[in-house]
Design a protein around this motif. Structure first.
Motif, PDB file in Angstrom:
ATOM      1  N   ALA A  76      46.187  11.489  24.815  1.00 21.76           N
ATOM      2  CA  ALA A  76      46.198  10.744  26.082  1.00 21.76           C
ATOM      3  C   ALA A  76      44.976  11.079  26.920  1.00 21.76           C
ATOM      4  CB  ALA A  76      47.474  11.065  26.858  1.00 21.76           C
ATOM      5  N   ALA A  77      44.565  12.354  26.911  1.00 27.37           N
ATOM      6  CA  ALA A  77      43.387  12.750  27.679  1.00 27.37           C
ATOM      7  C   ALA A  77      42.130  12.074  27.140  1.00 27.37           C
ATOM      8  CB  ALA A  77      43.234  14.268  27.650  1.00 27.37           C
ATOM      9  N   THR A  78      41.995  12.027  25.825  1.00 25.64           N
ATOM     10  CA  THR A  78      40.840  11.357  25.218  1.00 25.64           C
ATOM     11  C   THR A  78      40.835   9.874  25.549  1.00 25.64           C
ATOM     12  OG1 THR A  78      40.630  12.941  23.393  1.00 25.64           O
ATOM     13  CG2 THR A  78      39.738  10.742  23.033  1.00 25.64           C
ATOM     14  N   GLN A  79      42.005   9.247  25.481  1.00 27.13           N
ATOM     15  CA  GLN A  79      42.087   7.814  25.767  1.00 27.13           C
ATOM     16  C   GLN A  79      41.726   7.517  27.215  1.00 27.13           C
ATOM     17  OE1 GLN A  79      42.913   5.341  23.307  1.00 27.13           O
ATOM     18  NE2 GLN A  79      41.862   4.226  24.942  1.00 27.13           N
ATOM     19  N   LEU A 289      57.131  21.292  34.362  1.00 27.63           N
ATOM     20  CA  LEU A 289      56.422  20.730  35.514  1.00 27.63           C
ATOM     21  C   LEU A 289      55.215  20.024  34.926  1.00 27.63           C
ATOM     22  CD1 LEU A 289      56.377  20.517  38.589  1.00 27.63           C
ATOM     23  CD2 LEU A 289      54.998  22.605  38.657  1.00 27.63           C
ATOM     24  N   SER A 290      55.243  18.698  34.945  1.00 27.38           N
ATOM     25  CA  SER A 290      54.330  17.911  34.116  1.00 27.38           C
ATOM     26  C   SER A 290      53.190  17.271  34.901  1.00 27.38           C
ATOM     27  CB  SER A 290      55.118  16.807  33.400  1.00 27.38           C
ATOM     28  OG  SER A 290      54.276  15.991  32.631  1.00 27.38           O
ATOM     29  N   ILE A 291      52.070  17.122  34.196  1.00 28.99           N
ATOM     30  CA  ILE A 291      50.968  16.318  34.696  1.00 28.99           C
ATOM     31  C   ILE A 291      50.791  15.130  33.760  1.00 28.99           C
ATOM     32  CG2 ILE A 291      49.799  18.374  35.582  1.00 28.99           C
ATOM     33  CD1 ILE A 291      47.767  18.003  33.262  1.00 28.99           C
ATOM     34  N   SER A 292      49.990  14.167  34.192  1.00 25.85           N
ATOM     35  CA  SER A 292      49.623  13.043  33.320  1.00 25.85           C
ATOM     36  C   SER A 292      48.297  13.375  32.646  1.00 25.85           C
ATOM     37  CB  SER A 292      49.494  11.746  34.120  1.00 25.85           C
ATOM     38  OG  SER A 292      48.848  10.748  33.337  1.00 25.85           O
ATOM     39  N   TYR A 293      48.336  13.566  31.334  1.00 24.29           N
ATOM     40  CA  TYR A 293      47.096  13.871  30.617  1.00 24.29           C
ATOM     41  C   TYR A 293      46.182  12.647  30.557  1.00 24.29           C
ATOM     42  CZ  TYR A 293      48.214  18.612  29.255  1.00 24.29           C
ATOM     43  OH  TYR A 293      48.471  19.966  29.285  1.00 24.29           O
ATOM     44  N   TYR A 294      46.767  11.470  30.595  1.00 29.04           N
ATOM     45  CA  TYR A 294      45.930  10.265  30.639  1.00 29.04           C
ATOM     46  C   TYR A 294      45.120  10.247  31.934  1.00 29.04           C
ATOM     47  CZ  TYR A 294      44.425   5.405  30.729  1.00 29.04           C
ATOM     48  OH  TYR A 294      43.648   4.261  30.806  1.00 29.04           O
ATOM     49  N   ASP A 295      45.795  10.510  33.059  1.00 26.33           N
ATOM     50  CA  ASP A 295      45.096  10.539  34.345  1.00 26.33           C
ATOM     51  C   ASP A 295      44.053  11.653  34.377  1.00 26.33           C
ATOM     52  OD1 ASP A 295      46.646   8.433  35.156  1.00 26.33           O
ATOM     53  OD2 ASP A 295      48.003   9.632  36.407  1.00 26.33           O
ATOM     54  N   GLY A 297      42.377  12.670  31.801  1.00 24.20           N
ATOM     55  CA  GLY A 297      41.255  12.128  31.045  1.00 24.20           C
ATOM     56  C   GLY A 297      40.440  11.134  31.854  1.00 24.20           C
ATOM     57  N   VAL A 298      41.121  10.310  32.644  1.00 27.77           N
ATOM     58  CA  VAL A 298      40.420   9.353  33.513  1.00 27.77           C
ATOM     59  C   VAL A 298      39.528  10.096  34.503  1.00 27.77           C
ATOM     60  CG1 VAL A 298      40.728   7.672  35.371  1.00 27.77           C
ATOM     61  CG2 VAL A 298      42.120   7.504  33.294  1.00 27.77           C
ATOM     62  N   ALA A 299      40.048  11.156  35.094  1.00 26.61           N
ATOM     63  CA  ALA A 299      39.256  11.944  36.040  1.00 26.61           C
ATOM     64  C   ALA A 299      38.023  12.526  35.353  1.00 26.61           C
ATOM     65  CB  ALA A 299      40.104  13.059  36.640  1.00 26.61           C
ATOM     66  N   THR A 300      38.196  12.974  34.120  1.00 35.03           N
ATOM     67  CA  THR A 300      37.065  13.529  33.362  1.00 35.03           C
ATOM     68  C   THR A 300      36.053  12.440  33.038  1.00 35.03           C
ATOM     69  OG1 THR A 300      38.739  14.944  32.308  1.00 35.03           O
ATOM     70  CG2 THR A 300      36.489  15.089  31.464  1.00 35.03           C
ATOM     71  N   GLY A 301      36.545  11.245  32.713  1.00 36.73           N
ATOM     72  CA  GLY A 301      35.655  10.122  32.429  1.00 36.73           C
ATOM     73  C   GLY A 301      34.824   9.725  33.630  1.00 36.73           C
ATOM     74  N   LYS A 302      35.422   9.772  34.800  1.00 39.51           N
ATOM     75  CA  LYS A 302      34.682   9.442  36.023  1.00 39.51           C
ATOM     76  C   LYS A 302      33.585  10.482  36.282  1.00 39.51           C
ATOM     77  CE  LYS A 302      38.412   6.869  38.289  1.00 39.51           C
ATOM     78  NZ  LYS A 302      39.373   6.829  39.428  1.00 39.51           N
ATOM     79  N   MET A 303      33.881  11.730  35.957  1.00 38.82           N
ATOM     80  CA  MET A 303      32.854  12.762  36.071  1.00 38.82           C
ATOM     81  C   MET A 303      31.710  12.472  35.099  1.00 38.82           C
ATOM     82  SD  MET A 303      35.286  16.179  36.311  1.00 38.82           S
ATOM     83  CE  MET A 303      33.949  17.336  36.687  1.00 38.82           C
ATOM     84  N   ALA A 304      32.070  12.037  33.888  1.00 44.66           N
ATOM     85  CA  ALA A 304      31.054  11.746  32.861  1.00 44.66           C
ATOM     86  C   ALA A 304      30.118  10.628  33.301  1.00 44.66           C
ATOM     87  CB  ALA A 304      31.743  11.380  31.545  1.00 44.66           C
ATOM     88  N   VAL A 305      30.668   9.605  33.930  1.00 44.33           N
ATOM     89  CA  VAL A 305      29.843   8.482  34.397  1.00 44.33           C
ATOM     90  C   VAL A 305      28.803   8.978  35.398  1.00 44.33           C
ATOM     91  CG1 VAL A 305      29.864   6.330  35.714  1.00 44.33           C
ATOM     92  CG2 VAL A 305      31.611   6.737  33.974  1.00 44.33           C
ATOM     93  N   LYS A 306      29.211   9.849  36.296  1.00 48.64           N
ATOM     94  CA  LYS A 306      28.277  10.388  37.283  1.00 48.64           C
ATOM     95  C   LYS A 306      27.172  11.199  36.625  1.00 48.64           C
ATOM     96  CE  LYS A 306      31.662  10.638  41.055  1.00 48.64           C
ATOM     97  NZ  LYS A 306      32.386  11.544  41.993  1.00 48.64           N
TER      98      LYS A 306
END
Length: 351
Positions: A76-79, A289-295, A297-306
């Motif tokens: 999910a993080a990769t996606q 106590l869960s996080i969204s791994y997809y979200d 990954g999205v946060a990481t992708g936004k960092m990558a764009v910058k």
């Protein structure tokens, strides 16, 4: 005779006038030619500028993705990472996605191939992938994700939140005091908690050490149950299930790949397992106590764009954390153990 002289003078005058006209026209023709040449050069310069702009606008990037193992959380993080980049940059980015199948040495091989290919950025999905990337290059930008604690993973003393150099990323660490609180809320009668983790994973050690402190503050007795790899997992889980009232497992990659072993031992023994993340909990746990791994990954992708577009310098980018946490439970396992779930917990959706 006079007529001949008059005609000769007239002819001479005409020739003179024609000559003068030709001399006066020459500068005008030269000026016209110069203007035309200047216009041509201007057009050529404009065309060159347009071409340059097109080249800049059409710049492409290659991103190497090293994922430690196939697992719902890491997948999910990769996606999410890829989706965020595609949304911002479209087809300008090509992904070289490779999976190490749980082998840290393979992570190093994958990273070395990325370095040889001179990719523009590396995503290291999970701690061993990040460690391999950090060892493999200090020039290519590296973003980690599904990494619990960067200071521990990269052996940084007094970690302040920013790695510096060519590394940043996102952390999947949910508040560990909140994980410990689950035992008080769902298992108040438990006395002894087994802390099950892979000794080869530094971030797992960090989590169980931290949770141990919170659990002991709540009056629980804790004992470590460490395993070196999947080969001795079954024996260690059996020992923990025999000796403990409940078990805690952190966001451990080896556990994540072998949840069936834990379920097959703990379920018949009626020993509940509290997990560090949703994917493990969905297989062998009762709650997390869960996080969204997809979200994440999205946060990481936004960092990558910058980083790719030059909007930000990776050396100055602090590690980011999941913005939201949700109490989740495994309905089937809770029902089998007769555990009542408070209303603020959300059931994990069955696949």
């Amino acid at each position: 005779m006079k007529k001949k002289i008059a005609m000769l003078l007239a002819a001479t005058l005409v020739v003179g006038l024609v000559g003068c006209g030709a001399k006066e026209a020459a500068p005008a023709q030269a000026e016209t030619a110069t203007t035309e040449a200047t216009e041509e050069k201007t057009e050529e310069a404009a065309e060159a500028a347009d071409t340059s702009a097109e080249e800049v606008a059409g710049e492409t990037y290659t991103v190497g993705i090293c994922q430690l193992v196939e697992h719902p959380a890491l997948d999910a993080a990769t996606q999410g990472f890829e989706d965020a980049i595609k949304e911002a940059l479209g087809d300008a980015v090509k992904f070289d996605e490779q999976n190490a199948q749980g082998d840290s040495n393979t992570c190093s091989t994958i990273i070395n191939s990325f370095v040889s290919s001179n990719v523009n950025l590396i995503l290291a999905n999970a701690t061993p992938a990040l460690q391999a990337a950090a060892a493999g290059t200090n020039e290519i930008p590296i973003l980690g994700t599904s990494v619990t604690e960067y200071g521990v993973a990269l052996d940084i003393d007094n970690f302040s939140g920013t790695v510096g150099g060519n590394i940043s990323g996102t952390s999947d660490l949910a508040p560990l005091d909140g994980q410990a609180a689950i035992f008080s809320e769902l298992l108040p009668d438990a006395k002894k908690i087994g802390l099950l983790y892979c000794s080869a994973e530094a971030n797992s050690q960090y989590q169980v050490d931290t949770v141990k402190g919170y659990l002991e503050d709540k009056g629980f007795e804790c004992e470590y149950y460490a395993f070196a790899d999947s080969n001795d997992l079954s024996a260690v889980v059996t020992s923990a299930a025999d000796a403990c009232d409940a078990i805690y497992v952190p966001t451990d990659n080896t556990v994540a790949s072998n949840t069936e072993i834990i379920q097959n031992i703990c379920a018949p023994a009626k020993v509940p397992v509290v997990a560090g993340e949703e994917g493990i909990c969905a297989s062998c746990g009762i709650a997390t106590l869960s996080i969204s791994y997809y979200d994440l990954g999205v946060a990481t992708g936004k960092m990558a764009v910058k980083v790719l577009t030059g909007e930000a310098n990776i050396a100055d980018m602090p590690v980011e954390y999941a913005p939201e946490f949700t109490k989740k439970y495994n309905a089937a396992n809770c029902e089998a153990l007769g555990i009542e779930i408070p209303s603020d917990y959300v059931a994990i959706e069955a696949e």
